[in-house]
Each structure stands twice: as C-alpha cells, then as structure tokens.
Write a protein that holds these residues in place. Structure first.
Motif, PDB file in Angstrom:
ATOM      1  N   GLN A 199       6.311  31.921 -43.249  1.00  0.00           N
ATOM      2  CA  GLN A 199       5.734  31.221 -44.122  1.00  0.00           C
ATOM      3  C   GLN A 199       6.359  29.817 -44.481  1.00  0.00           C
ATOM      4  O   GLN A 199       5.884  28.722 -44.385  1.00  0.00           O
ATOM      5  N   THR A 200       7.793  30.061 -44.366  1.00  0.00           N
ATOM      6  CA  THR A 200       8.584  28.803 -44.315  1.00  0.00           C
ATOM      7  C   THR A 200       8.499  28.044 -43.252  1.00  0.00           C
ATOM      8  O   THR A 200       8.686  26.781 -43.397  1.00  0.00           O
ATOM      9  N   ARG A 201       8.602  28.644 -41.979  1.00  0.00           N
ATOM     10  CA  ARG A 201       8.315  27.933 -40.900  1.00  0.00           C
ATOM     11  C   ARG A 201       7.174  27.033 -40.890  1.00  0.00           C
ATOM     12  O   ARG A 201       7.089  25.854 -40.400  1.00  0.00           O
ATOM     13  N   THR A 202       5.982  27.746 -41.289  1.00  0.00           N
ATOM     14  CA  THR A 202       4.646  26.982 -41.414  1.00  0.00           C
ATOM     15  C   THR A 202       4.912  25.698 -42.192  1.00  0.00           C
ATOM     16  O   THR A 202       4.439  24.661 -41.831  1.00  0.00           O
ATOM     17  N   LEU A 203       5.366  25.679 -43.452  1.00  0.00           N
ATOM     18  CA  LEU A 203       5.910  24.766 -44.498  1.00  0.00           C
ATOM     19  C   LEU A 203       6.621  23.629 -43.720  1.00  0.00           C
ATOM     20  O   LEU A 203       6.352  22.472 -43.648  1.00  0.00           O
ATOM     21  N   LEU A 204       7.808  24.045 -43.002  1.00  0.00           N
ATOM     22  CA  LEU A 204       8.530  23.169 -42.260  1.00  0.00           C
ATOM     23  C   LEU A 204       7.749  22.669 -41.331  1.00  0.00           C
ATOM     24  O   LEU A 204       8.310  21.419 -41.082  1.00  0.00           O
ATOM     25  N   ALA A 205       7.106  23.112 -40.406  1.00  0.00           N
ATOM     26  CA  ALA A 205       6.403  22.615 -39.380  1.00  0.00           C
ATOM     27  C   ALA A 205       5.407  21.506 -39.857  1.00  0.00           C
ATOM     28  O   ALA A 205       5.235  20.495 -39.121  1.00  0.00           O
ATOM     29  N   LYS A 206       4.941  21.615 -41.059  1.00  0.00           N
ATOM     30  CA  LYS A 206       4.148  20.402 -41.706  1.00  0.00           C
ATOM     31  C   LYS A 206       4.740  19.182 -41.781  1.00  0.00           C
ATOM     32  O   LYS A 206       4.352  18.215 -41.558  1.00  0.00           O
ATOM     33  N   GLU A 207       5.940  19.495 -42.309  1.00  0.00           N
ATOM     34  CA  GLU A 207       7.066  18.648 -42.408  1.00  0.00           C
ATOM     35  C   GLU A 207       7.386  17.811 -41.005  1.00  0.00           C
ATOM     36  O   GLU A 207       7.663  16.457 -41.101  1.00  0.00           O
ATOM     37  N   LEU A 208       7.630  18.449 -40.162  1.00  0.00           N
ATOM     38  CA  LEU A 208       7.931  17.974 -38.930  1.00  0.00           C
ATOM     39  C   LEU A 208       6.755  17.055 -38.421  1.00  0.00           C
ATOM     40  O   LEU A 208       6.969  15.939 -37.973  1.00  0.00           O
TER      41      LEU A 208
END
Length: 350
Positions: free
Chosen positions: A189-198
């Motif tokens: 879930q955190t990876r998905t959140l950070l991917a959106k930020e990237l």
C-alpha cells in the motif's frame, strides 16, 4: 485495511492520471503546465530530524540554474529591524525525551533509554501528531516519511505490536509468517502511495508518460471531431499506451543490522537522489546484501545476514557499485555521488 484521514488527504494530491484509476484527462493547451510542475521532489536534508512528509513528498527547491533576485526594496530594509524580527521555525519531528525523562516511561515503545529509540515517538499516539508527520496509520501500523530520506521517496513502515517492536527484523520476519504477511500488505500500500508521488514529480520528464499524454489528447480531439465517440469507454482506454511502471522503481526491505531499535521496514525508490545520502554506508546499506528485501524471507538457516550466523561489516564497507549501470566506484564516494546525479537525470526521462 482502512487508512486514516492522513492517507485520504494524501490521495487528493494533484497528479497526472493515476496508474490504478485513470480519470478522464483534460485537454491542455501547449501553454499550460502539468499539475504540480512548480513542485519538485525533495533533495534537501535537514540538519535536525524532521518527519514532515514534505521531506519525501514534494518540496519546492529552486531548480538548478534558476536565477533568483530579491526586490530592490529588500536591500533598503533596516538592518536592526531584520536582526530583531523573529522568524518562524520549520516544523520539527517529535523530539526524543532525554535519558531519565519522566515522559519516557509513559511510552512503552522506548527501550531502556536506548538512544536508538527515536522511532518510538511516532508509535504510541500517532493521532496526536501533525498531519504532515504521518503518511497514514491504523491500529497495527504507522507509516511515516523518513526524516533523512536517501532517495526521491523514502518511507518507513512501523509495526505497533509492542511484543515485536524491539525484536531484530531478521529474526522476527524469519519466524513470524503472520507478521511478514501483514508487513508485505501494508508495504505494498505504501509502495502504491509513493509510486503516485514519483509519477506526480517526474511525469513531465518521462518519455513514457508524455507518449501516453499525447494519446489522451488525441482521443479528446477525436471526440470533438466525431460526435458520439466516447474517449472514456473501455475500448478507447485500451488504445492508450501504458503508464511508466513507477511501482517497479520502489523497493521494500529491512537492514540486516538496523541502526534504529524499533522494528521498521524501508519503502524507498531506487534512484538514491538525496542530499541526505552523505557517505558510503548510506549508499551500501540500500545497494548490497545488507538490504534484505521482504520477498527474500524466510532466509536459509546459514544466511550470514542472520544475527549470530555471520557479520555484515565487510558488506557495508565494501565497494560501492552503481545501482543502475553497475559501475564499481570502490571507495570514491564523491565520484559516485556525481555519477548518481547523471544517472538520476537519465532515469527520470525513461
């Protein structure tokens, strides 16, 4: 798994179309900018600990080569007035109570006045912390931005179970499959959140994203020229080129010999672009076998990364090898740092 309001607020950040949920894009004129063009990824490193999510998720540094000039009136300000005027301080991370402090016993996440217990400040009562400090949390986990990020995006996942918080990550993840499964879920879930930020911060540089954006615009042009054509239909959406896989640019794991005593998992982008990357150990701790990915667990019984089985000092002190081109820089950190900047500029253009 329900996220707190912190997570919900973060999901409303301006972004190019979401890889997992693509709303209909608007038609942009050539003079318009992408949402978030004026906000770039953080490359600052605070001298004092900060857990502000802006440390990882979108600050506003001045672009290289950008000229700045103060208004002419600024030079005419009274020097005494400037000296005496109080300037606001930036928000700070939760402070660590000093040894012997009466506030430490009230927080069970501190361990015997261990100076490495800085993360305990986030675990006991995350609801009381400012919204910028916590990315999201629930009854079982707290997810924060790393106060000293070693890449464009860098978060920590902290289990709140008091019975495991002081255990060594290698030992507990090797022996507790239920916790390992839960950590994998929340870390994804955190990876998905950070991917959106990237995607938000790098899409304007990415050739892959620009190709998709032009295809979006072509669909809207067709909708204008052909009444009845629906650019949002499944058939139309299937015609679009794929997004860049930003999630694949993020790795998840733990340090085989962690520097902080509370159990935590790193969710970090691969680019290693940060002013906080200041020495060899910083780089090697994420780019060698010292970093154990969650998908490697459980480890073999004779794996030297298991405490009391082997030593990792030689790994941490070994040669530095570029994460992207695999060039060996030995002990030349300054040369590696300059090289990483070149790799970063090329990486974001993919």
């Amino acid at each position: 798994m329900q996220l707190s309001n912190h997570g919900q607020e973060h999901d409303r950040r301006p972004a190019m179309d979401d890889p997992t949920h693509s709303p209909r894009p608007y038609k942009r004129s050539k003079s318009m900018k992408h949402a978030g063009d004026e906000r770039t990824d953080s490359d600052s490193c605070p001298e004092t600990p900060r857990a502000d999510s802006a440390a990882v998720l979108a600050t506003q540094p001045i672009e290289a080569g950008q000229e700045t000039s103060a208004p002419e009136t600024a030079a005419k300000k009274n020097a005494f007035h400037e000296l005496m005027t109080k300037k606001p301080r930036p928000p700070a991370a939760p402070s660590i109570p000093p040894r012997g402090s009466s506030s430490r016993p009230s927080n069970p996440y501190y361990l015997n006045n261990d100076p490495r217990s800085a993360l305990a400040a986030y675990l006991s009562n995350p609801e009381s912390l400012p919204s910028g400090v916590i990315l999201f949390h629930n009854a079982d986990f707290v997810v924060i931005s790393d106060a000293y990020p070693k890449a464009s995006v860098h978060a920590l996942v902290l289990p709140r179970d008091i019975s495991v918080t002081h255990l060594h990550p290698i030992n507990v993840l090797n022996s507790n499959p239920a916790l390992l499964s839960s950590l994998r879920e929340i870390s994804e879930q955190t990876r998905t959140l950070l991917a959106k930020e990237l995607q938000r911060t790098h899409a304007k540089y990415s050739a892959t994203e620009q190709i998709r954006q032009k295809a979006f615009e072509a669909l809207e042009d067709r909708a204008i020229a052909e009444p009845g054509f629906d650019p949002d239909s499944e058939e139309s959406q299937a015609m679009l080129p794929p997004h860049r896989d930003w999630a694949a640019c993020i790795k998840i794991g733990v340090h085989s010999r962690p520097s902080m005593s509370n159990l935590h998992v790193h969710v970090i982008s691969e680019d290693m672009h940060s002013r906080c990357l200041k020495k060899k150990a910083h780089f090697n701790s994420f780019n060698s076998r010292f970093f154990v990915r969650l998908d490697e667990f459980p480890l073999d019984e004779d794996d030297p990364r298991i405490p009391d089985v082997g030593s990792m000092n030689s790994t941490l002190k070994g040669d530095m090898v570029c994460w992207r081109c695999k060039r060996n820089f030995g002990n030349k950190f300054k040369e590696l740092k300059d090289h990483l900047e070149l790799e970063y500029q090329a990486w974001r253009k993919i």
